[in-house]
Design a protein around this motif. Structure first.
Motif, PDB file in Angstrom:
ATOM      1  N   LYS A 110       0.908  -1.187   0.028  1.00  0.00           N
ATOM      2  CA  LYS A 110       0.128   0.100  -0.016  1.00  0.00           C
ATOM      3  C   LYS A 110       0.782   1.233   0.098  1.00  0.00           C
ATOM      4  O   LYS A 110       0.256   2.247  -0.179  1.00  0.00           O
ATOM      5  CB  LYS A 110      -0.861  -0.115   1.189  1.00  0.00           C
ATOM      6  CG  LYS A 110      -0.203   0.043   2.543  1.00  0.00           C
ATOM      7  CD  LYS A 110      -1.148   0.459   3.702  1.00  0.00           C
ATOM      8  CE  LYS A 110      -1.701   1.758   3.694  1.00  0.00           C
ATOM      9  NZ  LYS A 110      -2.331   2.296   4.808  1.00  0.00           N
ATOM     10  N   SER A 122      -6.773   0.192   2.350  1.00  0.00           N
ATOM     11  CA  SER A 122      -7.146   0.085   3.644  1.00  0.00           C
ATOM     12  C   SER A 122      -5.914   0.262   4.769  1.00  0.00           C
ATOM     13  O   SER A 122      -4.650   0.451   4.464  1.00  0.00           O
ATOM     14  CB  SER A 122      -7.419  -1.338   4.152  1.00  0.00           C
ATOM     15  OG  SER A 122      -6.606  -2.318   4.109  1.00  0.00           O
ATOM     16  N   ASP A 123      -6.008   0.203   6.176  1.00  0.00           N
ATOM     17  CA  ASP A 123      -5.083   0.008   6.918  1.00  0.00           C
ATOM     18  C   ASP A 123      -4.163  -1.079   6.621  1.00  0.00           C
ATOM     19  O   ASP A 123      -4.576  -2.045   5.929  1.00  0.00           O
ATOM     20  CB  ASP A 123      -5.550   0.033   8.700  1.00  0.00           C
ATOM     21  CG  ASP A 123      -6.440   1.385   8.831  1.00  0.00           C
ATOM     22  OD1 ASP A 123      -6.248   2.244   8.225  1.00  0.00           O
ATOM     23  OD2 ASP A 123      -7.013   1.380   9.701  1.00  0.00           O
ATOM     24  N   ALA A 124      -2.792  -0.873   7.128  1.00  0.00           N
ATOM     25  CA  ALA A 124      -1.863  -2.026   6.710  1.00  0.00           C
ATOM     26  C   ALA A 124      -2.489  -3.334   7.740  1.00  0.00           C
ATOM     27  O   ALA A 124      -2.837  -3.256   8.706  1.00  0.00           O
ATOM     28  CB  ALA A 124      -0.585  -1.729   6.857  1.00  0.00           C
ATOM     29  N   TYR A 125      -2.242  -4.539   6.879  1.00  0.00           N
ATOM     30  CA  TYR A 125      -2.496  -5.803   7.715  1.00  0.00           C
ATOM     31  C   TYR A 125      -1.359  -6.505   7.943  1.00  0.00           C
ATOM     32  O   TYR A 125      -1.364  -7.668   8.463  1.00  0.00           O
ATOM     33  CB  TYR A 125      -3.809  -6.442   7.087  1.00  0.00           C
ATOM     34  CG  TYR A 125      -3.428  -6.948   5.661  1.00  0.00           C
ATOM     35  CD1 TYR A 125      -3.953  -6.153   4.453  1.00  0.00           C
ATOM     36  CD2 TYR A 125      -3.291  -8.222   5.475  1.00  0.00           C
ATOM     37  CE1 TYR A 125      -3.962  -6.604   3.462  1.00  0.00           C
ATOM     38  CE2 TYR A 125      -2.940  -8.760   4.212  1.00  0.00           C
ATOM     39  CZ  TYR A 125      -3.254  -7.935   3.076  1.00  0.00           C
ATOM     40  OH  TYR A 125      -3.201  -8.472   1.952  1.00  0.00           O
ATOM     41  N   ASN A 227       4.092  -2.547   3.357  1.00  0.00           N
ATOM     42  CA  ASN A 227       2.974  -2.818   3.926  1.00  0.00           C
ATOM     43  C   ASN A 227       1.743  -3.365   3.054  1.00  0.00           C
ATOM     44  O   ASN A 227       1.280  -2.523   2.346  1.00  0.00           O
ATOM     45  CB  ASN A 227       2.505  -1.591   4.827  1.00  0.00           C
ATOM     46  CG  ASN A 227       3.428  -1.392   6.200  1.00  0.00           C
ATOM     47  OD1 ASN A 227       3.545  -2.141   6.918  1.00  0.00           O
ATOM     48  ND2 ASN A 227       4.082  -0.257   5.892  1.00  0.00           N
ATOM     49  N   GLY A 229      -1.937  -3.833   1.838  1.00  0.00           N
ATOM     50  CA  GLY A 229      -3.227  -3.340   2.406  1.00  0.00           C
ATOM     51  C   GLY A 229      -4.474  -3.667   1.416  1.00  0.00           C
ATOM     52  O   GLY A 229      -3.795  -4.312   0.251  1.00  0.00           O
ATOM     53  N   GLU A 241     -14.132   2.277   4.969  1.00  0.00           N
ATOM     54  CA  GLU A 241     -14.692   2.224   6.472  1.00  0.00           C
ATOM     55  C   GLU A 241     -14.908   0.780   7.093  1.00  0.00           C
ATOM     56  O   GLU A 241     -14.598   0.589   8.064  1.00  0.00           O
ATOM     57  CB  GLU A 241     -15.698   3.377   6.729  1.00  0.00           C
ATOM     58  CG  GLU A 241     -15.583   3.710   7.956  1.00  0.00           C
ATOM     59  CD  GLU A 241     -16.508   4.994   8.257  1.00  0.00           C
ATOM     60  OE1 GLU A 241     -17.402   5.020   8.933  1.00  0.00           O
ATOM     61  OE2 GLU A 241     -16.139   6.073   7.429  1.00  0.00           O
ATOM     62  N   ASN A 244     -11.716  -1.317   7.233  1.00  0.00           N
ATOM     63  CA  ASN A 244     -10.882  -0.667   8.565  1.00  0.00           C
ATOM     64  C   ASN A 244     -11.457  -1.226   9.906  1.00  0.00           C
ATOM     65  O   ASN A 244     -10.754  -1.530  10.721  1.00  0.00           O
ATOM     66  CB  ASN A 244     -10.711   0.689   8.268  1.00  0.00           C
ATOM     67  CG  ASN A 244      -9.770   1.040   7.241  1.00  0.00           C
ATOM     68  OD1 ASN A 244      -8.748   0.086   6.826  1.00  0.00           O
ATOM     69  ND2 ASN A 244      -9.613   2.231   6.858  1.00  0.00           N
ATOM     70  N   ALA A 248      -9.808  -3.817  12.409  1.00  0.00           N
ATOM     71  CA  ALA A 248      -9.471  -3.524  13.723  1.00  0.00           C
ATOM     72  C   ALA A 248     -10.208  -4.578  14.646  1.00  0.00           C
ATOM     73  O   ALA A 248      -9.560  -5.155  15.680  1.00  0.00           O
ATOM     74  CB  ALA A 248      -9.960  -2.155  14.025  1.00  0.00           C
TER      75      ALA A 248
END
Ligand code: GLN
Length: 266
Positions: A110, A122-125, A227, A229, A241, A244, A248
């Protein structure tokens, strides 16, 4: 037709039948839709499945992997379902832009600026790094600096590894950038001696070395840090959203760790 009593009665019967039929159709349509607001959305997830343990196929050619289980778990948490599509890695972003798929789940870096211009991440996974991979019995190449202008180096098309290989070629450090569709093809060429090295992601190299021992090894230092994503179409904030939030939540409730553990210990 309507001026004889018999015909009239028939016409009424037909009307009643027609009415009953349409009520039935409306009822069955609602049933299919799952009833207006409770309807489960289904998203098409694109991947390139020669990248285990993130993206691969099982013996029945179903697309499976850590990425697939993560996005499924995120969907379960956020109330959406997913189906998977098999594409070449360089076809994933175009497919997202064309609206043919809704999500990319493909071990995709990402942090790549060119990609960020085209899609939203998205946020890094997962954290990863690129490494040079050579044949197990190669004692000449100990790092990227040992690659020479007579060598061919392979990577999977559209990847960060392919960018590195193309840069080496441009700088005159290698003879040929062999850009192939599918990581398994790149690895096969390395084992067959068609190329001197492959540049690819560390966790995937490690999984390969575990599954096929004594064939290939990683040499030198990490060439970058990346990272992974999940990608969605630019501006699809609603879906981003959900991803993400779901990510989480599955990190918090232990699902993420369980799945990572499962896929890295297969
Ligand atoms: N992580 C690399 C990239 O983002 C490779 C991904 C892959 O081959 N599936 O380009």
């Amino acid at each position: 037709v309507f001026n004889t009593p018999g015909a009239n009665a028939n016409a009424v019967k037909e009307l009643v039948l027609a009415a009953l039929l349409s009520v039935g159709m409306i009822l069955s349509l609602t049933a299919c839709g799952g009833g207006s607001d409770k309807e489960t959305v289904s998203y098409k997830v694109g991947t390139e499945p020669t990248f285990p343990p993130f993206d691969t196929t099982d013996e029945d050619q179903n697309i499976v992997g850590l990425d697939m289980d993560l996005i499924k778990a995120i969907g379960k948490d956020q109330g959406f379902e997913v189906t998977f599509e098999n594409l070449s890695f360089d076809g994933l972003i175009p497919a997202l832009k064309a609206g043919n798929i809704n999500i990319v789940a493909a071990g995709m870096n990402k942090d790549d600026k060119e990609r960020q211009k085209q899609v939203d991440f998205s946020d890094a996974y997962y954290e990863s790094q690129l490494y040079v991979v050579v044949a197990e019995d190669n004692n000449d190449i100990k790092s990227i600096d040992d690659l020479t202008p007579d060598m061919k180096v392979a990577a999977q098309t559209g990847t960060t590894g392919a960018e590195k290989v193309k840069t080496l070629k441009k700088e005159g450090k290698i003879k040929e950038a062999v850009i192939v569709d599918g990581l398994d093809t790149a690895m096969m060429q390395l084992i067959n001696g068609d190329v001197s090295a492959v540049i690819n992601d560390k966790p995937v190299n490690e999984a390969y070395m575990k599954k096929k021992p004594d064939k290939v090894k990683m040499v030198g230092k990490a060439l970058n840090a990346e990272n992974y994503g999940f990608a969605v179409a630019k501006g699809n904030d609603e879906l981003l959203e959900k991803i993400n939030k779901g990510l989480a939540n599955i990190k918090e409730d232990g699902t993420y760790d369980k799945l990572v553990d499962e896929w890295f210990n297969k």
